[in-house]
Design an enzyme around this catalytic site. Structure first.
Site, PDB file in Angstrom:
ATOM      1  CG  HIS A 142     -79.228   9.808 110.820  1.00  0.00           C
ATOM      2  ND1 HIS A 142     -80.000  10.513 110.098  1.00  0.00           N
ATOM      3  CD2 HIS A 142     -78.276  10.824 111.365  1.00  0.00           C
ATOM      4  CE1 HIS A 142     -79.848  11.609 110.320  1.00  0.00           C
ATOM      5  NE2 HIS A 142     -78.672  11.983 111.018  1.00  0.00           N
ATOM      6  CD  GLU A 143     -75.355  10.190 113.537  1.00  0.00           C
ATOM      7  OE1 GLU A 143     -74.294  10.766 112.715  1.00  0.00           O
ATOM      8  OE2 GLU A 143     -76.377  10.646 113.979  1.00  0.00           O
ATOM      9  CG  HIS A 146     -74.400  12.218 108.561  1.00  0.00           C
ATOM     10  ND1 HIS A 146     -75.009  13.284 107.938  1.00  0.00           N
ATOM     11  CD2 HIS A 146     -75.161  12.062 109.803  1.00  0.00           C
ATOM     12  CE1 HIS A 146     -75.999  13.812 108.624  1.00  0.00           C
ATOM     13  NE2 HIS A 146     -76.493  13.075 109.510  1.00  0.00           N
ATOM     14  CD  GLU A 222     -78.547  15.964 110.471  1.00  0.00           C
ATOM     15  OE1 GLU A 222     -79.097  14.866 111.014  1.00  0.00           O
ATOM     16  OE2 GLU A 222     -77.446  16.098 110.315  1.00  0.00           O
TER      17      GLU A 222
END
EC number: 3.4.24.-
Length: 306
Positions: A142-143, A146, A222
């Protein structure tokens, strides 16, 4: 976005473009009003705005890491953490970011840095202690999403106008409280007071609009990061498990601690909201747990059919 194997998200791209266009248009109008109202004082506004932007954009990684007490760690210190990030970066075909750990029991993870060369992925010891390897991998993916989508740079630029408008509003109000609106002397003071009121009013409106726009974009990014992580790892259930597990734990953490951590939290595990609190979700930077789990459930179904 740099070329990686993270699944492209046209919805994210279109929303970024639309939101950035609206914020850019708002910025042009805002600056135009300031130039008309402030007249000779506009160079000061430009210098202050430029300085704020440089600090926010070029030093965001250092500011966030310092504020969270994060320390860059080596593979020898945290071999499993580095190993997971190495595997994900190889899978995504992207450069490995720097890895940091914050000594905090708050289960948290965030990515910062204006580009891949300056990127830092940080996790807390509380997160490492709570999650199983597959769950941690989902959070890290997930990070890294980003980072790959350059979300930090985009959100910094998108949020800059709101920061500037908020500062101008606060300074104007404080100036007025200390006698800036005193009109007893002459017509010049009267004009000055009206100009200050006009700046405060315009700044407050601009802040409110930019606040809502950036919150909308943030919630979608997100969901997009969840989607990209699930598709990259092929294990949406692991990310859903991490969300559910940490959300349950974080509900017991004092609200004050949550408020302190939220500005630097890119993953932000939010506790379940009551019906009363749900009204405020429109102003949140993150979607609800239910929205995230529903999306991951759909992805799990799609992968199962494939």
């Amino acid at each position: 976005m740099s070329r990686t194997r993270f699944a492209p998200d046209r919805g994210l791209t279109s929303r970024m473009l639309i939101t950035m266009f609206l914020i850019g248009l708002l910025f042009v109008v805002f600056v135009g009003v300031l130039l008309v109202v402030l007249r000779g004082a506009w160079p000061i506004v430009v210098v202050i705005a430029g300085g704020l932007f440089v600090v926010q954009f070029w030093f965001s990684d250092k500011i966030a890491a310092f504020s969270m007490g994060a320390r860059e760690v080596s593979p020898q210190e945290y071999p499993e953490l580095h190993g997971a990030i190495d595997r994900l970066c190889a899978l995504a075909d992207m450069p490995k970011p720097r890895v940091a750990v914050s000594q905090s029991d708050m289960p948290n993870a965030f990515a910062t840095g204006r580009n891949e060369k300056n990127a830092v992925v940080c996790v807390t010891t509380g997160l490492l202690r709570r999650l199983e390897p597959e769950e941690l991998e989902g959070v890290l993916a997930h990070e890294l999403s980003h980072v790959a989508h350059r979300d930090v740079a985009v959100m910094t630029i998108a949020g800059f106008l709101g920061v500037l408008a908020g500062i101008i509003t606060r300074v104007g109000l404080q100036f007025g409280m200390f006698g800036g609106f005193d009109r007893r002397d002459n017509r010049d003071n009267d004009n000055t007071g009206m100009a200050i009121l006009a700046v405060i009013a315009v700044s407050a409106i601009v802040y409110a609009i930019s606040f809502l726009l950036t919150r909308l974009l943030s919630r979608y990014r997100e969901l997009s990061a969840d989607r990209s992580a699930a598709l990259l790892t092929g294990k949406p259930s692991a990310l859903a498990s991490a969300l559910t597990k940490v959300t349950g734990d974080i509900g017991a953490i004092p609200t004050q601690d949550l408020r302190q951590a939220q500005p630097f939290n890119a993953f932000y595990f939010a506790p379940a909201l009551s019906a009363r609190e749900a009204v405020g979700n429109a102003f949140s930077t993150h979607p609800t747990l239910q929205q995230r789990l529903e999306q991951l459930g759909k992805i799990s179904g799609e992968l199962g059919r494939g």
